[in-house]
Design a protein around this motif. Structure first.
Motif, PDB file in Angstrom:
ATOM      1  N   LEU A   1      -5.450 -13.655  -9.433  1.00  0.00           N
ATOM      2  CA  LEU A   1      -5.240 -12.709  -8.331  1.00  0.00           C
ATOM      3  C   LEU A   1      -6.276 -12.940  -7.234  1.00  0.00           C
ATOM      4  CD1 LEU A   1      -4.371  -9.287  -9.990  1.00  0.00           C
ATOM      5  CD2 LEU A   1      -3.048 -10.524  -8.271  1.00  0.00           C
ATOM      6  N   LEU A   2      -7.516 -13.059  -7.664  1.00  0.00           N
ATOM      7  CA  LEU A   2      -8.608 -13.280  -6.708  1.00  0.00           C
ATOM      8  C   LEU A   2      -8.382 -14.574  -5.940  1.00  0.00           C
ATOM      9  CD1 LEU A   2     -11.399 -12.182  -5.802  1.00  0.00           C
ATOM     10  CD2 LEU A   2     -12.410 -13.759  -7.425  1.00  0.00           C
ATOM     11  N   TYR A   3      -7.954 -15.619  -6.689  1.00  0.00           N
ATOM     12  CA  TYR A   3      -7.715 -16.913  -6.042  1.00  0.00           C
ATOM     13  C   TYR A   3      -6.618 -16.795  -4.995  1.00  0.00           C
ATOM     14  CZ  TYR A   3      -6.346 -21.730  -5.353  1.00  0.00           C
ATOM     15  OH  TYR A   3      -6.038 -22.932  -4.792  1.00  0.00           O
TER      16      TYR A   3
ATOM     17  N   TRP B   1      -7.407 -11.249 -19.369  1.00  0.00           N
ATOM     18  CA  TRP B   1      -7.818 -10.525 -18.150  1.00  0.00           C
ATOM     19  C   TRP B   1      -8.548 -11.436 -17.176  1.00  0.00           C
ATOM     20  CZ3 TRP B   1      -5.738  -6.192 -16.679  1.00  0.00           C
ATOM     21  CH2 TRP B   1      -5.150  -5.371 -17.644  1.00  0.00           C
ATOM     22  N   LEU B   2      -9.327 -12.366 -17.738  1.00  0.00           N
ATOM     23  CA  LEU B   2     -10.019 -13.330 -16.861  1.00  0.00           C
ATOM     24  C   LEU B   2      -9.013 -14.138 -16.060  1.00  0.00           C
ATOM     25  CD1 LEU B   2     -12.581 -14.891 -15.930  1.00  0.00           C
ATOM     26  CD2 LEU B   2     -12.122 -16.464 -17.787  1.00  0.00           C
ATOM     27  N   ILE B   3      -8.019 -14.685 -16.768  1.00  0.00           N
ATOM     28  CA  ILE B   3      -7.026 -15.528 -16.083  1.00  0.00           C
ATOM     29  C   ILE B   3      -6.264 -14.704 -15.055  1.00  0.00           C
ATOM     30  CG2 ILE B   3      -4.878 -16.802 -16.440  1.00  0.00           C
ATOM     31  CD1 ILE B   3      -6.162 -17.648 -19.202  1.00  0.00           C
TER      32      ILE B   3
ATOM     33  N   SER C   1     -16.037  -7.131  -9.983  1.00  0.00           N
ATOM     34  CA  SER C   1     -16.522  -8.317  -9.285  1.00  0.00           C
ATOM     35  C   SER C   1     -15.498  -8.803  -8.263  1.00  0.00           C
ATOM     36  CB  SER C   1     -16.807  -9.437 -10.270  1.00  0.00           C
ATOM     37  OG  SER C   1     -17.798  -9.039 -11.168  1.00  0.00           O
ATOM     38  N   ALA C   2     -14.261  -8.923  -8.727  1.00  0.00           N
ATOM     39  CA  ALA C   2     -13.196  -9.415  -7.849  1.00  0.00           C
ATOM     40  C   ALA C   2     -13.025  -8.479  -6.657  1.00  0.00           C
ATOM     41  CB  ALA C   2     -11.890  -9.535  -8.620  1.00  0.00           C
TER      42      ALA C   2
ATOM     43  N   PHE D   1     -17.126 -20.001  -7.352  1.00  0.00           N
ATOM     44  CA  PHE D   1     -18.539 -19.723  -7.074  1.00  0.00           C
ATOM     45  C   PHE D   1     -18.752 -18.235  -6.845  1.00  0.00           C
ATOM     46  CE2 PHE D   1     -21.834 -19.042  -3.837  1.00  0.00           C
ATOM     47  CZ  PHE D   1     -22.930 -19.535  -4.521  1.00  0.00           C
ATOM     48  N   MET D   2     -17.902 -17.643  -6.009  1.00  0.00           N
ATOM     49  CA  MET D   2     -18.070 -16.223  -5.704  1.00  0.00           C
ATOM     50  C   MET D   2     -17.899 -15.372  -6.958  1.00  0.00           C
ATOM     51  SD  MET D   2     -18.881 -16.146  -2.606  1.00  0.00           S
ATOM     52  CE  MET D   2     -18.808 -14.476  -2.067  1.00  0.00           C
ATOM     53  N   PHE D   3     -16.915 -15.735  -7.775  1.00  0.00           N
ATOM     54  CA  PHE D   3     -16.640 -14.942  -8.969  1.00  0.00           C
ATOM     55  C   PHE D   3     -17.811 -15.011  -9.947  1.00  0.00           C
ATOM     56  CE2 PHE D   3     -14.574 -14.286 -13.141  1.00  0.00           C
ATOM     57  CZ  PHE D   3     -14.074 -13.015 -12.921  1.00  0.00           C
ATOM     58  N   VAL D   4     -18.279 -16.222 -10.202  1.00  0.00           N
ATOM     59  CA  VAL D   4     -19.398 -16.373 -11.145  1.00  0.00           C
ATOM     60  C   VAL D   4     -20.642 -15.693 -10.577  1.00  0.00           C
ATOM     61  CG1 VAL D   4     -20.917 -18.032 -12.274  1.00  0.00           C
ATOM     62  CG2 VAL D   4     -18.481 -18.501 -12.121  1.00  0.00           C
TER      63      VAL D   4
END
Lengths: 239, 190
Positions: free
Chosen positions: B45-47, B38-40, A32-33, A88-91
């Motif tokens: 990273l994505l953030y 893994w979520l965090i 997803s990311a 929002f994008m992640f969810v």
């Protein structure tokens, strides 16, 4: 319920006694990311005045979230735009990728949504106290309420505030899980009723898939907008 | 006794909970920490990627576009203003030219009239001069013709007399006769 099963991929990673193994859930979070990054990369690579399709969609999302934040939380929430956009994008991507057959829906796990909701809850509370100090507690005492009702209302307000992470996480998790379960149930009906009777559940299944795609988008939107509303409470006390 | 019941209830709930776990993998806590971890990690990273790279870039693109559109609109407005000004100037120029034309025309007319008058007076003078000259000439001619006629008359009369009478009269008497006749009749013929 095999589709919700979490299993380890690759070697077992252990930190002391804690199991941090890379699982299929982690893999789909990563997918997803990565998809978000790829999409945004393609959408912002060219600096054309007239955007192409990908750029248009990326900018559409940007403006959509920007408008949502300014509408619900005002201009003070601008510094939190990246977080809410990211959320929002992640969810959304987790929900959407979950719609692909044989994939894994990250957001259909209560622990994932709970971690996100708890993070939002704690962050919003911290922001509220940092901005307003102990005046933030006046959030629980609404204005214009008769004095007789005040104790009751305050208790209700506190309970509703504390139940925010639960409602936020359970809403997303339950929606995703229920949708996938329903699809699975109708899918199994198609198999069990065979060529003669399978057509009805199949058509239901098709219709439900459309509905589920809508729900996937809607839940991401709801998740983000509720975050905005909570943020609004913290930023603009007594609106 | 009560404790036993409590334990029984706890055991019952635990078994049902395990049953639920078999049905719902979401309630299996085995990978909860791994999922959270893994979520965090991935979300952080994505953030970072989004807030550091992609969002500023999209914002820049949007701002650029807005700026460019605004610039173009401003330019267009300026140009249209300029065109309007030019049109106004043009009209003014035409009005001025029209006025000039009228002025020039009237001036030319005046000049022409003046010229004509001047020329007319000059011509008048010349004509008068010519007329007086001609009158003089006529006057002279009259005088001269008188003499010439008298002479011719004398000659003719002398000849006529000679032919009729066969005698020659002296010139002076003829002259006197002609002068007398001509004095009487000259005004009649000239």
């Amino acid at each position: 319920m095999h589709q919700f099963q979490v299993y380890k991929i690759g070697p077992e990673i252990k930190l002391g006694s804690v199991d941090l193994s890379f699982t299929n859930a982690s893999l789909f979070m990563l997918i997803s990311a990565f998809t978000i990054c790829l999409f945004l990369f393609l959408g912002s690579k060219k600096k054309s005045i007239i955007p192409d399709r990908v750029q248009l969609i990326a900018e559409l999302f940007y403006n959509f979230i920007a408008k949502m934040i300014s509408d619900t939380a005002g201009s003070k929430a601008k510094p939190y735009f990246p977080f809410i956009f990211c959320l929002f994008m992640f969810v959304l991507l987790c929900n959407m990728i979950g719609m692909l057959p044989y994939s894994f829906t990250v957001t259909s796990h209560i622990i994932v949504t709970l971690v996100m909701a708890l993070f939002i809850f704690i962050a919003v509370t911290v922001i509220g106290f940092l901005k307003h100090g102990f005046k933030y507690l006046s959030l629980f005492v609404p204005k214009g309420v008769p004095v007789v009702l005040l104790p009751l209302i305050t208790v209700i307000e506190i309970i509703s505030y504390l139940s925010r992470p639960v409602s936020l996480s359970v809403r997303l998790f339950a929606n995703m899980m229920a949708g996938h379960t329903m699809l699975k149930v109708f899918g199994s009906f198609v198999i069990s009723l065979g060529l003669l009777g399978g057509w009805l559940p199949l058509s239901f299944s098709v219709a439900l898939t459309g509905l589920e795609i809508l729900v996937a988008f809607l839940q991401a939107y709801v998740f983000a907008i509720l975050t905005c509303i909570y943020l609004n409470d913290a930023l603009n006390l007594h609106h | 006794m009560q404790l036993r019941i409590l334990i029984a209830i706890i055991i019952y709930f635990e078994t049902t909970l395990f049953a639920a776990e078999a049905g719902m993998p979401q309630l299996d806590s085995k990978y909860w920490i791994s999922q959270s971890f893994w979520l965090i990690l991935i979300f952080s990273l994505l953030y970072i990627l989004l807030s550091k790279f992609f969002i500023p870039k999209i914002k820049e693109n949007l701002d650029d576009r807005e700026k460019k559109i605004k610039e173009n609109l401003d330019n267009a407005k300026n140009l249209s203003d300029m065109a309007e000004q030019k049109a106004l100037d043009y009209e003014k120029e035409i009005l001025k030219a029209k006025k000039d034309v009228i002025k020039i025309l009237s001036e030319a007319k005046k000049q022409m009239e003046k010229n004509i008058n001047q020329k007319k007076t000059i011509f008048d003078k010349e004509i008068e001069k010519e007329i007086s000259k001609v009158e003089n000439e006529i006057q002279n001619l009259k005088k001269n013709s008188n003499k010439a006629i008298n002479q011719i008359a004398e000659e003719i009369s002398s000849k006529v007399i000679e032919n009729i009478t066969g005698e020659k009269l002296n010139e002076s008497s003829i002259k006197a006769m002609v002068a007398e006749v001509s004095k009487d009749k000259m005004d009649k013929y000239l």
